[in-house]
Design a protein around this motif. Structure first.
Motif, PDB file in Angstrom:
ATOM      1  N   GLY A 158       0.837  -1.192   0.000  1.00 24.11           N
ATOM      2  CA  GLY A 158       0.000   0.000   0.000  1.00 24.11           C
ATOM      3  C   GLY A 158       0.870   1.239   0.000  1.00 24.11           C
ATOM      4  N   VAL A 159       0.202   2.393   0.096  1.00 19.77           N
ATOM      5  CA  VAL A 159       0.933   3.661  -0.024  1.00 19.77           C
ATOM      6  C   VAL A 159       0.997   4.455   1.276  1.00 19.77           C
ATOM      7  CG1 VAL A 159       0.472   3.889  -2.483  1.00 19.77           C
ATOM      8  CG2 VAL A 159      -1.163   4.831  -0.840  1.00 19.77           C
ATOM      9  N   ARG A 160       0.404   3.942   2.358  1.00 23.42           N
ATOM     10  CA  ARG A 160       0.390   4.685   3.619  1.00 23.42           C
ATOM     11  C   ARG A 160       1.287   4.064   4.690  1.00 23.42           C
ATOM     12  NH1 ARG A 160      -5.348   4.675   2.558  1.00 23.42           N
ATOM     13  NH2 ARG A 160      -5.933   6.648   1.598  1.00 23.42           N
ATOM     14  N   GLY A 161       2.279   3.289   4.263  1.00 20.11           N
ATOM     15  CA  GLY A 161       3.209   2.718   5.226  1.00 20.11           C
ATOM     16  C   GLY A 161       2.877   1.322   5.693  1.00 20.11           C
ATOM     17  N   GLU A 162       1.793   0.729   5.160  1.00 20.31           N
ATOM     18  CA  GLU A 162       1.491  -0.650   5.542  1.00 20.31           C
ATOM     19  C   GLU A 162       2.591  -1.562   4.996  1.00 20.31           C
ATOM     20  OE1 GLU A 162      -0.554   1.226   3.649  1.00 20.31           O
ATOM     21  OE2 GLU A 162      -2.379   1.541   4.805  1.00 20.31           O
ATOM     22  N   VAL A 163       2.808  -2.681   5.675  1.00 13.78           N
ATOM     23  CA  VAL A 163       3.807  -3.639   5.209  1.00 13.78           C
ATOM     24  C   VAL A 163       3.192  -5.023   5.096  1.00 13.78           C
ATOM     25  CG1 VAL A 163       5.758  -2.364   6.201  1.00 13.78           C
ATOM     26  CG2 VAL A 163       4.714  -4.207   7.522  1.00 13.78           C
ATOM     27  N   ARG A 164       3.825  -5.843   4.261  1.00 11.09           N
ATOM     28  CA  ARG A 164       3.501  -7.267   4.176  1.00 11.09           C
ATOM     29  C   ARG A 164       4.395  -7.937   5.212  1.00 11.09           C
ATOM     30  NH1 ARG A 164       1.669 -10.535  -0.005  1.00 11.09           N
ATOM     31  NH2 ARG A 164       1.811  -8.754  -1.402  1.00 11.09           N
TER      32      ARG A 164
ATOM     33  N   PRO B 264      -5.419 -10.601   6.615  1.00 15.15           N
ATOM     34  CA  PRO B 264      -4.602 -11.584   5.907  1.00 15.15           C
ATOM     35  C   PRO B 264      -4.505 -11.236   4.425  1.00 15.15           C
ATOM     36  CG  PRO B 264      -6.749 -12.525   6.471  1.00 15.15           C
ATOM     37  CD  PRO B 264      -6.715 -11.148   7.043  1.00 15.15           C
ATOM     38  N   ILE B 265      -3.346 -11.498   3.835  1.00 13.62           N
ATOM     39  CA  ILE B 265      -3.122 -11.339   2.404  1.00 13.62           C
ATOM     40  C   ILE B 265      -2.338 -12.561   1.936  1.00 13.62           C
ATOM     41  CG2 ILE B 265      -3.198  -8.805   2.352  1.00 13.62           C
ATOM     42  CD1 ILE B 265      -0.135  -8.801   2.486  1.00 13.62           C
ATOM     43  N   LYS B 266      -2.178 -12.698   0.635  1.00 15.01           N
ATOM     44  CA  LYS B 266      -1.426 -13.843   0.115  1.00 15.01           C
ATOM     45  C   LYS B 266      -0.018 -13.856   0.702  1.00 15.01           C
ATOM     46  CE  LYS B 266       0.085 -16.071  -4.028  1.00 15.01           C
ATOM     47  NZ  LYS B 266      -0.301 -16.597  -5.257  1.00 15.01           N
ATOM     48  N   ASN B 267       0.392 -14.994   1.248  1.00 17.73           N
ATOM     49  CA  ASN B 267       1.726 -15.188   1.824  1.00 17.73           C
ATOM     50  C   ASN B 267       2.032 -14.287   3.009  1.00 17.73           C
ATOM     51  OD1 ASN B 267       2.409 -17.213  -0.026  1.00 17.73           O
ATOM     52  ND2 ASN B 267       2.995 -15.689  -1.540  1.00 17.73           N
ATOM     53  N   GLY B 268       1.026 -13.931   3.796  1.00 18.03           N
ATOM     54  CA  GLY B 268       1.325 -13.144   4.983  1.00 18.03           C
ATOM     55  C   GLY B 268       0.149 -12.335   5.490  1.00 18.03           C
ATOM     56  N   LEU B 269       0.506 -11.254   6.165  1.00 23.64           N
ATOM     57  CA  LEU B 269      -0.476 -10.346   6.742  1.00 23.64           C
ATOM     58  C   LEU B 269      -0.173  -8.932   6.292  1.00 23.64           C
ATOM     59  CD1 LEU B 269      -0.241 -11.618  10.446  1.00 23.64           C
ATOM     60  CD2 LEU B 269      -2.142 -12.044   8.878  1.00 23.64           C
ATOM     61  N   SER B 270      -1.214  -8.157   6.109  1.00 20.33           N
ATOM     62  CA  SER B 270      -1.040  -6.723   5.907  1.00 20.33           C
ATOM     63  C   SER B 270      -1.101  -6.104   7.295  1.00 20.33           C
ATOM     64  CB  SER B 270      -2.173  -6.174   5.037  1.00 20.33           C
ATOM     65  OG  SER B 270      -2.125  -4.765   4.999  1.00 20.33           O
ATOM     66  N   VAL B 271      -0.042  -5.354   7.664  1.00 15.53           N
ATOM     67  CA  VAL B 271       0.002  -4.768   8.997  1.00 15.53           C
ATOM     68  C   VAL B 271       0.450  -3.317   8.941  1.00 15.53           C
ATOM     69  CG1 VAL B 271       0.548  -6.998  10.072  1.00 15.53           C
ATOM     70  CG2 VAL B 271       2.381  -5.418   9.566  1.00 15.53           C
ATOM     71  N   ARG B 272       0.093  -2.611   9.990  1.00 13.56           N
ATOM     72  CA  ARG B 272       0.583  -1.257  10.195  1.00 13.56           C
ATOM     73  C   ARG B 272       1.573  -1.320  11.353  1.00 13.56           C
ATOM     74  NH1 ARG B 272      -0.333   3.257   8.407  1.00 13.56           N
ATOM     75  NH2 ARG B 272      -2.288   2.878   7.357  1.00 13.56           N
TER      76      ARG B 272
END
Length: 172
Positions: A18-24, A57-65
């Motif tokens: 994403g564009v707001r600093g979220e990470v996989r 949850p996202i493919k192969n992991g988690l979307s987190v802040r």
């Protein structure tokens, strides 16, 4: 081995999402979303600390802040960074489960008492864990399936693993 302040790797940042600093985030906890229970998480050298907030949850992991990460550029800069929690925040494990960190460096013997080598790493490629064994008598590292059949005994107190490897695995 039971130092409560010892850091255990519980996840790794796989890049921006994403564009707001979220990470996989790839979570190494048995229940991936339980990684949030071990906040705050720190980098290996302790220089950075983050509160992890799971978005989903996202493919192969988690979307987190991650706290203090607010831009895609900040998130990109963290790609490949491992996140750790103190052992004291992690649950104790049943007798037949182990933290990977506790297996590294442990001597591996065959069922006749011959030293095969030491555990260099533990790999999980999705089809079951593998112990990477290296030692003076081995030309290359050997990948030993971490199953009850191939590894009947793990005695961390004595600092030894007893292996019954498949025929020919440790032959030169």
């Amino acid at each position: 081995m039971d130092n409560p302040d010892e850091l255990i790797c519980v996840g790794t940042i796989a890049g921006a999402f994403g564009v707001r600093g979220e990470v996989r985030l790839k979570s190494f906890t048995a229940d991936p979303e339980a990684i949030e229970d071990y906040n705050p998480l720190v980098t290996e050298d302790g220089s950075l600390s983050f509160e992890v907030g799971i978005i989903g949850p996202i493919k192969n992991g988690l979307s987190v802040r991650l706290s203090s990460v607010t831009t895609k550029e900040d998130a990109d800069a963290l790609k490949g960074v491992n996140l750790y929690a103190p052992r004291s925040r992690l649950p104790s494990l049943p007798d037949d489960e182990f933290y990977y960190a506790d297996l590294i460096g442990v001597a591996v013997y065959d069922t006749g008492g011959t030293l095969l080598g030491q555990v260099k790493a533990v790999h999980d490629h999705g089809a079951g864990d593998l112990l990477e064994i290296h030692g003076a008598g081995l030309r290359d590292s050997v990948l030993l399936p971490f199953t009850k059949a191939a590894v009947p005994t793990v005695d961390l107190t004595a600092g030894r693993i007893i292996a019954d490897p498949p025929e020919g695995l440790f032959d030169a």
